[in-house]
Design an enzyme around this catalytic site. Structure first.
Site, short mmCIF file in Angstrom:
data_model
loop_
_atom_site.label_atom_id
_atom_site.label_comp_id
_atom_site.label_asym_id
_atom_site.label_seq_id
_atom_site.Cartn_x
_atom_site.Cartn_y
_atom_site.Cartn_z
N HIS A 88 -5.47 -8.97 15.17
CA HIS A 88 -4.05 -9.23 15.04
C HIS A 88 -3.43 -9.23 16.43
O HIS A 88 -4.10 -9.06 17.43
CB HIS A 88 -3.39 -8.13 14.19
CG HIS A 88 -4.05 -7.91 12.86
ND1 HIS A 88 -4.33 -8.95 12.01
CD2 HIS A 88 -4.46 -6.78 12.24
CE1 HIS A 88 -4.90 -8.45 10.92
NE2 HIS A 88 -5.00 -7.14 11.04
N ASP A 126 -6.52 -6.18 6.81
CA ASP A 126 -7.76 -5.74 7.41
C ASP A 126 -8.75 -5.53 6.28
O ASP A 126 -8.45 -5.82 5.12
CB ASP A 126 -7.57 -4.48 8.26
CG ASP A 126 -6.92 -3.34 7.48
OD1 ASP A 126 -6.91 -3.40 6.23
OD2 ASP A 126 -6.42 -2.39 8.10
N TYR A 149 1.89 -4.17 13.37
CA TYR A 149 0.78 -3.47 12.73
C TYR A 149 -0.05 -2.71 13.76
O TYR A 149 -0.36 -3.22 14.83
CB TYR A 149 -0.10 -4.50 12.00
CG TYR A 149 -1.12 -3.88 11.09
CD1 TYR A 149 -0.73 -2.99 10.10
CD2 TYR A 149 -2.46 -4.18 11.20
CE1 TYR A 149 -1.64 -2.42 9.24
CE2 TYR A 149 -3.40 -3.63 10.34
CZ TYR A 149 -2.98 -2.74 9.36
OH TYR A 149 -3.90 -2.18 8.51
N ARG A 180 -3.12 -1.23 13.49
CA ARG A 180 -4.59 -1.23 13.47
C ARG A 180 -5.07 -2.59 13.97
O ARG A 180 -5.12 -3.55 13.22
CB ARG A 180 -5.11 -0.95 12.06
CG ARG A 180 -4.86 0.48 11.61
CD ARG A 180 -5.54 0.79 10.31
NE ARG A 180 -5.31 2.18 9.90
CZ ARG A 180 -4.30 2.59 9.15
NH1 ARG A 180 -3.44 1.70 8.67
NH2 ARG A 180 -4.15 3.87 8.84
N GLU A 222 0.82 -1.21 0.00
CA GLU A 222 0.00 0.00 0.00
C GLU A 222 0.85 1.26 0.00
O GLU A 222 0.54 2.23 -0.69
CB GLU A 222 -0.91 0.02 1.23
CG GLU A 222 -2.05 -0.95 1.19
CD GLU A 222 -2.94 -0.83 2.41
OE1 GLU A 222 -3.14 0.30 2.87
OE2 GLU A 222 -3.42 -1.85 2.91
N ASP A 232 -2.36 -4.46 3.59
CA ASP A 232 -2.61 -4.75 5.01
C ASP A 232 -3.70 -5.79 5.18
O ASP A 232 -4.62 -5.90 4.36
CB ASP A 232 -3.00 -3.47 5.75
CG ASP A 232 -1.86 -2.45 5.78
OD1 ASP A 232 -0.70 -2.86 5.61
OD2 ASP A 232 -2.15 -1.25 5.97
N GLU A 248 -9.86 -2.82 4.77
CA GLU A 248 -9.40 -1.90 3.74
C GLU A 248 -8.31 -2.53 2.89
O GLU A 248 -8.30 -2.42 1.66
CB GLU A 248 -8.89 -0.60 4.38
CG GLU A 248 -9.96 0.24 5.03
CD GLU A 248 -10.96 0.78 4.01
OE1 GLU A 248 -10.56 1.16 2.90
OE2 GLU A 248 -12.17 0.81 4.34
#
Length: 956
Positions: free
Chosen positions: A370, A99, A323, A325, A11, A97, A101
């Protein structure tokens, strides 16, 4: 394929270099720079689709809520580069990532790139060599359930915003917006301000005594808690509205003062009646999740939620933390071993418990579960080891994460709390004495208490202790005073006693940290979205920051009221939280996105759909929505140009026009009490003040207080009628000449105006000052070398000096009048930014990896920016110059390059060159994007086949 490499797409550009180094020569790593596609704006749909089901939302609500995606203009270049790289690749690894998104970005890449080579999904939670190697060897397929959940959220937000926002535009004001989480968050802030508005402060008194076991011993403070066996009220005995909620007795001022005076009388006996010692144990806080990191960084580092996530993102992308988030508090065995090893090495073997600590969270969102946020690697790098690498907020945040992680695996802190109760009352002889005012007051026993805490084993507190949000009635908080050795029955002396008055305080306003905490408690939004939620309500003008506090605007009151009265379900906290639970069920494959969207939009047996609500709104009284009654005669109105008070003189006629009173810009909603409103209404009305006549032209000069502040203006005389057409008897125009057909009306003369300097007061401005303001810009003199005129003037960005195209900032507005020619020449001779710094660069970095040129941070007309001499990238307002790192500078430049140059403004042709007859404008060709080139939605919408077999070439 000879020389082919495996293509890895991440990303962020910042990740590319590290990941490429860890993967080796057989891989090419490129970045998508976030999302490459999104829902097209309905106005940009192809003409043939605007009349169909897609026309309103770019989502076909009548056919399975199929979205219409297009590649954004800023990402066309990125997509072209990815497609070129794909031609020379033999395998594609989507490393976005893990998740919702990130999974959606990977899916959109698959849809747009249409790879004809094997595709694998590569995920990792930290950017270290071991983690990247493990991710490369343990790939998986695309998780279509996560993609469904993200797409449902995106469509839900589009439906919500596009249906509700237009109602706000019509009934409250233009440019407003509504959203499923931003509206609920705004309501939280408004509800807290409503509680503050309804709060009535209550007064209570207590006594603070200074006691000592002996004349030579050090004393300690204790507070009165009982009088005659009845408990004395403290701040905690009052509710959120300032009302007493317990049976405790409230001491008023006369009683407290009289009691203090009585206790100072000779012969009063002071005895230790009770001494209690209780051991206590405190466990360490769990490792950081996204929300707890935002809260703690707000409390301890004063970082906003947005800045916290930005700094954490940089730490993650550069391989320092895992990570960022996540809503999981669990740690991997690797992390637990690393934390225990460091705690043992730094604080001793007894600083860790015999068994590792295991934490469990309350999150239901398994797809984001996570590992907790922690330092990366098998062995944590201590903050001191990174002191030469990390700077500013990055170092502080890493230090916070490291301490929290290590402390989470350390032993409990232990201590003892000693509480002493002291009885103060009359002696036996005093009790038998005749009653006096003093004797009556001291006829009962007054009890004071004090507490002292001793830490017997620091445990985790040697490394870290969690902060707390500010509490109300801080005077009630028990301190940790050091008590001298005492025993029950011991007589001690009362050295001093003082009566102290207190006022209860309302609930504190939300800070970013406490709002994040409340959002998480209610289940509104997700930890990864909290920062954007708060940023949105601030950017929309619903909330402003006063220090750390979040203060709602009056516009927010109107918006929340309209939503509460006409879209009640949409701003109910439980309903909003249930939406998040439903998205979680879609993410886990337990619910179908189309069925859920149908229920939300069209309605179900248990829910009235959004479409039904909008279609049956009925009439909304905009005036009522934008009005708040302050008193019987004063109403607050929220108008086009902001809030104002409206009042009608009780002696005025029934049809009299209400008087308007402007509100001070810095007046918070909870400060507009009825008394304050009446004060504003009763204040003398500021009328225009005539300063005199301009001797140069005879025009009248007036000082006024306008919408944008005080200013002076030169009044133009009223136009006079032609003397030949005025009846001398009546003064009326009797034979005014008619204007010729096609003749232009004379342009109205615009009066000269000039704003007052910030240092000027409207009451003190005189004619001389007004004339100097109106004559700006002031000619300082002529350059002796070039003969060019040098002027001093005030501009949008402050006072400045000007000579042809050369400008220099002046130190103050007063310098516009005070600066002489010699000073102006000296200032113009300096470098443009010489007055502020020796170098023209605020910061300097190494060469940019793309251009090979050194990167500098400079200050420009529109604020600080990053440049390599070729590309300029503005630094976002949320980021400070001090926090910009080399990696962040590289990323900003790359984002700017990806956007490409700004389109040049079209120049208007001179009027003389226009053709006599206007030809019909030619229709513009539709942009040739992948999604917009076809007339049907099939080219842009998802294909189930792609989801079932993501490793095969896409047919979409």
């Amino acid at each position: 394929m000879s020389g082919a490499k495996k293509l890895v797409i991440v990303e962020s550009p910042t990740k590319m270099k590290s990941i490429a180094q860890y993967l080796g020569d057989g891989y090419e790593v490129l970045s998508s720079v976030g999302h490459i596609r999104d829902l097209v704006e309905p106005k940009n749909l192809p003409a043939e689709l605007k009349k169909g089901g897609l026309g309103k939302f770019s989502v076909d609500v009548d056919n399975g809520f199929e979205p219409y995606y297009v590649v954004s203009d800023s990402k066309k270049k990125t997509v072209a580069e990815l497609k070129r790289a794909l031609k020379n690749a033999d395998e594609l690894l989507l490393a976005t990532d893990e998740d919702r998104e990130g999974e959606a970005i990977a899916w959109h890449l698959l849809q747009e790139l249409k790879p004809k080579i094997p595709v694998r999904r590569m995920v990792f939670h930290e950017i270290t060599k071991d983690a990247i190697q493990r991710a490369k060897d343990n790939t998986r397929e695309l998780d279509t359930a996560l993609v469904d959940a993200q797409e449902t959220r995106r469509i839900l937000d589009r439906l919500y915003g596009y249906e509700v926002s237009p109602v706000l535009w019509r009934k409250v004001g233009p440019g407003l917006s509504a959203g499923r989480v931003q509206s609920a968050a705004t309501r939280l802030v408004v509800d807290r301000e409503r509680e503050r508005l309804a709060f009535v402060s209550a007064e209570y008194w207590d006594l603070l005594g200074r006691f000592a076991p002996a004349a030579s011993a050090s004393g300690f403070d204790a507070k009165i808690v009982r009088l005659g066996g009845e408990r004395i009220a403290a701040g905690r005995d009052f509710d959120d509205l300032g009302k007493l909620k317990s049976k405790a007795a409230v001491l008023d001022e006369p009683t407290a003062l009289a009691l203090a005076e009585a206790l100072r009388a000779p012969g009063v006996r002071t005895v230790v009646s009770k001494l209690e010692q209780k051991p206590w144990t405190r466990r360490p806080a769990a490792p950081f999740t996204t929300s707890t990191l935002q809260q703690e960084a707000g409390r301890k580092l004063r970082l906003s939620a947005r800045d916290t996530m930005r700094v954490a993102q940089s730490l993650y992308e550069n391989g320092y933390i895992t990570y960022m988030r996540t809503d999981s508090v669990s740690l991997s065995k690797q992390a637990i071993d690393a934390a225990r090893a460091q705690a043992t090495a730094l604080y001793g073997a007894d600083s860790i418990p015999s068994a590792p600590r295991v934490y469990t969270g309350k999150s239901k969102n398994a797809q984001e579960a996570h590992e907790a946020i922690r330092p990366s690697g098998e062995v944590f790098r201590t903050p001191s080891e990174l002191a030469s690498v990390l700077r500013g907020s990055e170092f502080k945040l890493y230090d916070l994460i490291w301490k929290r992680t290590v402390a989470s695996q350390m032993a409990d802190a232990k201590g003892q709390t000693a509480t002493v109760t002291i009885e103060v009352g009359p002696t036996a002889s005093d009790a038998a004495a005749p009653e006096t005012a003093t004797a009556v007051i001291t006829d009962t026993i007054a009890e004071f208490t004090a507490s002292g805490t001793v830490i017997t084993f620091p445990g985790f507190r040697a490394a870290y202790e969690e902060g707390r949000d500010e509490e109300r009635n801080a005077e009630d908080a028990s301190g940790e005073a050091k008590l001298p050795p005492l025993k029950e029955g011991q007589e001690i002396s009362l050295e001093h006693v003082e009566a102290k008055g207190h006022e209860t305080s309302p609930l504190p306003r939300y800070t970013e940290a406490s709002l994040v905490k409340r959002l998480e408690e209610l289940g509104i939004g997700r930890p990864s979205t909290f920062a954007s939620i708060i940023s949105t309500i601030i950017d929309r003008g619903y909330v402003t920051q006063r220090g750390q506090a979040l203060v709602p605007s009056w516009i927010a009151f109107s918006v929340v009221r309209l939503l509460e009265e006409h879209f009640a379900d949409l701003v109910q906290y439980d309903f909003t939280a249930e939406m998040e639970d439903d998205l979680d069920r879609i993410a886990s494959g337990e619910a179908d996105r189309v069925d859920w969207l149908n229920g939300f939009y069209f309605g179900s047996d248990t829910h009235r759909g959004l479409r039904q609500v909008v279609d049956n709104l009925g009439d909304i009284d905009a005036r009522e929505i934008n009005s708040i009654r302050i008193t019987d005669g004063i109403t607050l109105r929220i108008g086009k140009y902001g809030p104002y008070l409206e009042t009608v003189d009780p002696d005025a006629a029934a049809d009299a026009t209400p008087r308007r009173v402007n509100l001070p810009l810095d007046l918070a909603p909870d400060e507009l009490t009825p008394a304050k409103a009446q004060e504003l209404v009763d204040a003398p009305v500021q009328t225009d003040r005539v300063l005199g006549t301009n001797p140069a032209n005879g025009k009248e000069i007036v000082v006024k207080d306008g919408r944008f502040g005080p200013y002076v203006t030169e009044l133009e005389p009223a136009p006079e009628a032609d003397a030949a057409t005025v009846d001398p008897a009546t003064g009326e125009v009797v034979d005014a000449p008619k204007p010729k057909r096609g003749a232009k009306k004379p342009a109205a003369v615009k009066p000269r105006t000039a704003s007052l300097f910030k240092s000027m007061q409207i009451e003190e401005v005189d004619l001389e000052t007004a004339l100097k303001l109106l004559d700006l810009p002031r000619v300082v003199g002529l350059d002796p070398e070039s003969g060019e005129e040098i002027t001093a003037q005030n501009g949008r960005y402050g006072p400045y000096l000007k000579k042809a195209a050369e400008t220099r900032t002046l130190p103050s507005e007063d310098a516009i009048f005070d600066l002489d020619l010699a000073g102006a020449l000296e200032l113009l001779a300096q470098p443009k930014y010489g007055a502020r710094r020796a170098s023209s660069a605020l910061k300097e970095f190494a060469e940019d990896p793309v251009s090979g040129k050194p990167i500098k941070v400079k200050d420009g007309r529109f604020g600080p920016y990053v440049t390599d001499g070729t590309t300029n990238a503005t630094i976002p307002r949320s980021e400070s110059v001090e926090e910009i790192t080399f990696e962040r500078a590289v990323e900003l430049l790359q984002i700017k390059r990806d956007k490409g140059p700004a389109a040049p403004r079209a120049k208007k042709a001179p009027a003389a060159k226009k053709p006599a007859a206007k030809k019909p404008a030619a229709k513009k060709a539709a942009p040739k994007t992948t999604a917009a080139a076809k007339a049907s939605t099939t080219s842009a919408a998802k294909k189930p086949a792609v989801r079932k077999a993501p490793t095969k070439p896409s047919d979409a």
